[in-house]
Design a protein around this motif. Structure first.
Motif, short mmCIF file in Angstrom:
data_model
loop_
_atom_site.label_atom_id
_atom_site.label_comp_id
_atom_site.label_asym_id
_atom_site.label_seq_id
_atom_site.Cartn_x
_atom_site.Cartn_y
_atom_site.Cartn_z
N GLU A 23 -27.19 -39.42 11.22
CA GLU A 23 -27.64 -40.80 11.41
C GLU A 23 -26.67 -41.60 12.27
O GLU A 23 -27.07 -42.49 13.02
N ARG A 35 -27.41 -40.85 15.77
CA ARG A 35 -28.63 -41.57 16.16
C ARG A 35 -28.30 -43.03 16.48
O ARG A 35 -28.79 -43.60 17.46
N THR A 36 -27.45 -43.62 15.64
CA THR A 36 -27.05 -45.02 15.87
C THR A 36 -26.36 -45.16 17.23
O THR A 36 -26.63 -46.11 17.99
N GLY A 62 -26.83 -43.29 19.75
CA GLY A 62 -27.88 -43.10 20.76
C GLY A 62 -28.65 -44.40 20.98
O GLY A 62 -28.89 -44.81 22.12
N ARG A 63 -29.02 -45.05 19.89
CA ARG A 63 -29.77 -46.31 20.02
C ARG A 63 -28.94 -47.38 20.73
O ARG A 63 -29.47 -48.25 21.42
N ALA A 64 -27.63 -47.30 20.55
CA ALA A 64 -26.74 -48.28 21.21
C ALA A 64 -26.49 -47.92 22.67
O ALA A 64 -25.79 -48.64 23.38
N GLY A 65 -27.04 -46.79 23.10
CA GLY A 65 -26.90 -46.40 24.51
C GLY A 65 -25.65 -45.61 24.83
O GLY A 65 -25.29 -45.44 25.99
N GLY A 89 -33.04 -42.69 31.15
CA GLY A 89 -32.57 -43.30 29.90
C GLY A 89 -31.07 -43.32 29.77
O GLY A 89 -30.53 -43.68 28.71
N GLU A 148 -35.52 -38.71 25.40
CA GLU A 148 -35.33 -38.43 23.96
C GLU A 148 -33.96 -37.82 23.68
O GLU A 148 -33.35 -38.05 22.64
N GLY A 154 -31.36 -40.65 24.18
CA GLY A 154 -31.51 -41.71 23.18
C GLY A 154 -31.08 -41.26 21.79
O GLY A 154 -31.05 -42.06 20.86
N GLY A 155 -30.77 -39.99 21.63
CA GLY A 155 -30.25 -39.52 20.35
C GLY A 155 -31.30 -38.97 19.40
O GLY A 155 -30.99 -38.57 18.28
N ASP A 156 -32.59 -38.95 19.85
CA ASP A 156 -33.61 -38.38 18.95
C ASP A 156 -33.54 -36.86 18.95
O ASP A 156 -33.87 -36.22 17.95
#
Ligand SMILES: Cc1cc2nc3c(=O)[nH]c(=O)nc-3n(C[C@H](O)[C@H](O)[C@H](O)COP(=O)(O)OP(=O)(O)OC[C@H]3O[C@@H](n4cnc5c(N)ncnc54)[C@H](O)[C@@H]3O)c2cc1C
Length: 380
Positions: free
Chosen positions: A44, A47-48, A50-53, A64, A115, A118-120
């Motif tokens: 997780e 993933r965080t 990734g969402r933060a770029g 991306g 994807e 972005g960390g997915d």
């Protein structure tokens, strides 16, 4: 914490480092001890990031990424490593794992990049084998063509992310002996016949899963080849040039954390009626540690700037990886010494830092292999 003076190329880079520092303090530092103790991979947290770029920093914006110079990406990595080496290593390995598709992949493979960046989707880089790590050109995992598929059989060893990964770069033999018989295939986790084994019990980086992966007649469609057939070894080595800079940056971050911890302790701890930092024997040791960290950072960023300018940087990357990781081993060992008995127990982070430093001298080409790369360039 000692202040690190940085010259960054843009205001955006300043903002990125500020964001990385904030995330490292909020998401990494409070969790590291617990996850390391339980040997649990912090999916997780990745993933965080990734969402933060922060997972696609050096890659193009159209896929991306953030189109940042490598020197900026490496300094972000350094900050993450100073709080939690396993997370920084995960970012470095993931960035390495995206490189073949981003650089050599077909347009349909590149469609997966958003994807990935972005960390997915988390990546793994499957080069080493039980019989061969340093001599990668001798790898024996084979992929034979059967209709519209490649069918992979063999075994990979020491694969970071192993069972946690969503995609694998599998370097395998599609042709004859030697480097030109090797290709790179992109395989999804969950493909029948791809079986990650039980995770290794490691000296350090315990929250980073590492395991063998068995390939038992695993079918991968032919359009999952990355680059040309037979180009796999060149792709693997080009990716490693960049990956080695990531490992060097991880080493700088880890050593900086050890230095900061040791300075803090030496200021507080008193013996013979004074702070131990006031004894020249320790003050000079800390001065040497600080100098080595700065030197390793400078060497790493100098190699990154060559890469950013499109210049050859392979030898300089080998020098940076060699110097920075040997430096991290020395500095973390000295940090333990500065804490005395306290340095030898798990209550203080320096014990973990010293265990973690060791692996950096081994991964992405041992430091003997880096010396080989450097000495060959001198002989040419
Ligand atoms: C925690 C961890 C994570 C890893 N993650 C990955 C990963 O994600 N993907 C991946 O593909 N691999 C990964 N590796 C594997 C790593 O890259 C290899 O361990 C490394 O390349 C060395 O290979 P080896 O272990 O087979 O050692 P060997 O190649 O057997 O080497 C043994 C010793 O011989 C020395 N040696 C070998 N050849 C020479 C030479 N020509 N001259 C001088 N000395 C030499 C080496 O330096 C070493 O000291 C990981 C390893 C670890 C420990």
């Amino acid at each position: 914490m000692t202040t690190v003076e940085r010259i960054l190329p843009t205001d955006e880079a300043h903002d990125l480092l500020a964001l990385a520092t904030e995330l490292a303090d909020r998401e990494l530092a409070p969790r590291v001890a617990d996850f390391e103790n339980r040997s649990e991979f912090p999916r997780e947290v990745i993933r965080t990031l990734g969402r933060a770029g922060l997972l696609g920093l050096p890659y193009p914006e159209e896929y991306g990424g953030a189109a940042q110079p490598y020197e900026v990406y490496l300094q972000v990595l350094e900050i993450l490593a100073s709080r939690w080496l396993a997370v920084a290593e995960a970012v470095s390995v993931h960035t390495l794992s995206c490189y073949p598709v981003a650089t050599f992949g077909s347009e349909s493979l590149r469609a997966m990049l958003p994807e990935m960046l972005g960390g997915d989707l988390l990546g793994a880089y499957c080069l080493s084998e039980p019989q061969g790590g340093s001599d990668a050109a001798a790898l024996t995992t084979r992929a034979r063509r059967d209709g519209d598929d490649f069918v992979i059989s063999g075994s990979k060893a020491w694969i970071t992310h192993a069972a946690s990964a969503d995609f694998y770069n599998v370097f395998c033999r599609t042709g004859g002996a030697g480097p030109t018989g090797i290709s790179c295939l992109l395989a999804d986790s969950g493909t029948p016949g791809i079986v990650p084994q039980t995770a290794e019990r490691t000296m350090g980086l315990r929250s980073s899963p590492v395991a063998q992966i068995a390939f038992d007649e695993a079918r991968v469609p032919v359009d999952r080849i990355v680059g040309d057939e037979g180009a796999g070894f060149r792709i693997a080595m080009t990716a490693l040039d960049a990956g080695r800079l990531g490992i060097a940056a991880c080493a700088v971050g880890l050593a900086q954390a050890a230095l900061d911890y040791a300075v803090g302790y030496a200021r507080e701890r008193e013996q013979f009626g004074r702070s131990i930092i006031d004894f020249q024997g320790l003050g000079f040791l800390l001065a040497d540690m600080a100098t080595q960290v700065s030197a390793a950072r400078a060497l790493t960023l100098a190699a990154a700037r060559l890469r950013d300018r499109g210049r050859p940087y392979s030898t300089e990357a080998a020098k940076a990886k060699l110097f920075a990781t040997d430096m991290a081993m020395r500095v973390t060992t000295d940090a333990v010494q500065i804490l005395g008995g306290a340095g030898y127990v798990a209550d203080h982070q320096v014990e973990r830092f010293m265990r973690e430093a060791k692996v950096l001298q081994i991964v992405e080409g041992t430091n003997q292999i880096q010396r080989m790369v450097i000495s060959r360039s001198l002989a040419r």
